[in-house]
Design a protein around this motif. Sequence first.
Motif, short mmCIF file in Angstrom:
data_model
loop_
_atom_site.label_atom_id
_atom_site.label_comp_id
_atom_site.label_asym_id
_atom_site.label_seq_id
_atom_site.Cartn_x
_atom_site.Cartn_y
_atom_site.Cartn_z
N VAL A 112 1.06 -1.26 -0.17
CA VAL A 112 0.03 -0.02 -0.15
C VAL A 112 0.92 1.18 0.01
O VAL A 112 1.87 1.21 0.88
N LYS A 113 0.62 2.08 -1.10
CA LYS A 113 1.38 3.40 -1.16
C LYS A 113 0.51 4.54 -0.44
O LYS A 113 -0.64 4.91 -1.18
N HIS A 114 0.96 4.78 0.78
CA HIS A 114 0.07 5.91 1.39
C HIS A 114 0.25 7.33 0.76
O HIS A 114 1.58 7.63 0.38
N ASN A 115 -0.82 8.37 0.49
CA ASN A 115 -0.69 9.60 -0.26
C ASN A 115 0.23 9.44 -1.39
O ASN A 115 0.88 10.02 -1.60
N TRP A 116 -0.18 8.37 -2.49
CA TRP A 116 0.57 8.13 -3.54
C TRP A 116 0.47 9.38 -4.32
O TRP A 116 -0.51 9.85 -4.83
N GLY A 117 1.82 9.68 -4.79
CA GLY A 117 1.98 10.97 -5.82
C GLY A 117 1.25 12.23 -5.01
O GLY A 117 0.81 12.91 -6.08
N ASP A 118 1.41 12.39 -3.94
CA ASP A 118 0.70 13.48 -3.20
C ASP A 118 -0.78 13.83 -3.47
O ASP A 118 -1.08 14.73 -3.56
N SER A 119 -1.49 12.45 -3.68
CA SER A 119 -3.13 12.55 -4.27
C SER A 119 -3.75 12.85 -2.96
O SER A 119 -4.92 13.04 -3.20
N GLY A 120 -3.24 12.63 -1.73
CA GLY A 120 -4.12 12.45 -0.48
C GLY A 120 -4.99 11.25 -0.49
O GLY A 120 -5.54 10.83 0.44
N GLU A 121 -4.48 10.17 -1.28
CA GLU A 121 -5.19 8.76 -1.57
C GLU A 121 -4.23 7.81 -1.28
O GLU A 121 -3.08 7.73 -1.51
N ASP A 122 -4.69 6.65 -0.75
CA ASP A 122 -3.94 5.35 -0.76
C ASP A 122 -4.20 4.47 -1.88
O ASP A 122 -5.29 4.24 -2.70
N TYR A 123 -3.03 4.15 -2.72
CA TYR A 123 -3.00 3.23 -3.74
C TYR A 123 -2.48 2.06 -3.41
O TYR A 123 -1.38 1.88 -2.67
N VAL A 124 -2.75 0.89 -3.97
CA VAL A 124 -2.40 -0.43 -3.78
C VAL A 124 -1.71 -0.75 -5.02
O VAL A 124 -2.02 -0.75 -6.10
N TYR A 125 -0.29 -1.30 -4.81
CA TYR A 125 0.55 -1.74 -5.61
C TYR A 125 0.19 -3.16 -6.04
O TYR A 125 0.45 -3.93 -5.00
N CYS A 126 -0.09 -3.62 -7.10
CA CYS A 126 -0.78 -4.90 -7.40
C CYS A 126 0.08 -5.60 -8.30
O CYS A 126 0.72 -5.02 -9.43
N ARG A 127 0.06 -6.88 -8.43
CA ARG A 127 0.82 -7.72 -9.45
C ARG A 127 -0.17 -9.00 -9.95
O ARG A 127 -0.78 -9.52 -9.08
N LEU A 128 -0.27 -9.21 -11.31
CA LEU A 128 -1.08 -10.05 -11.72
C LEU A 128 -0.14 -10.91 -12.75
O LEU A 128 0.37 -10.49 -13.46
N ARG A 129 -0.08 -12.23 -12.46
CA ARG A 129 0.62 -13.02 -13.38
C ARG A 129 -0.51 -13.34 -14.55
O ARG A 129 -1.63 -14.11 -14.38
#
Length: 144
Positions: A126-143
Amino acid sequence: MGEEVFEESLREEPKEVVRVVGSNNSVAKVVLVNSEFAGYALGHCPLLEDIRELQLEGAYNSHLIYLDTFVVLPGFQGLGLGKLLLREFISGAKNKGYDILEGHFRKEGSGSYHIIKKFGAEDIEVKHNWGDSGEDYVYCRLRL
């Protein structure tokens, strides 16, 4: 072109979209409804500078495609277009030899995270405040 649904700090510049679409290692899919733009998915094999900028886990991998943008415009959400768009994007990625898809997905208030999870993606971080957006983004991987 759909970027308005993202926080301003996360929007791609048009010249960056053109650069990615024009590269040999990219995959781009657009969804139209009655000839009207409804959304798009855009990804590419990240270069070393992308890996640093996006804080991607691990090193360069020529079999990895990073999903830069995955968006269905609000007026077209809830129609199954996101699932269709991702399926077509994955097909295009496989045709180019990619076997791993990674990306950052808004965790709250966005269908993209839920769609990628339905396809079997795993949460990496989980990337908190991703890109100074004020939102959390989840870094995901799909095979693929």
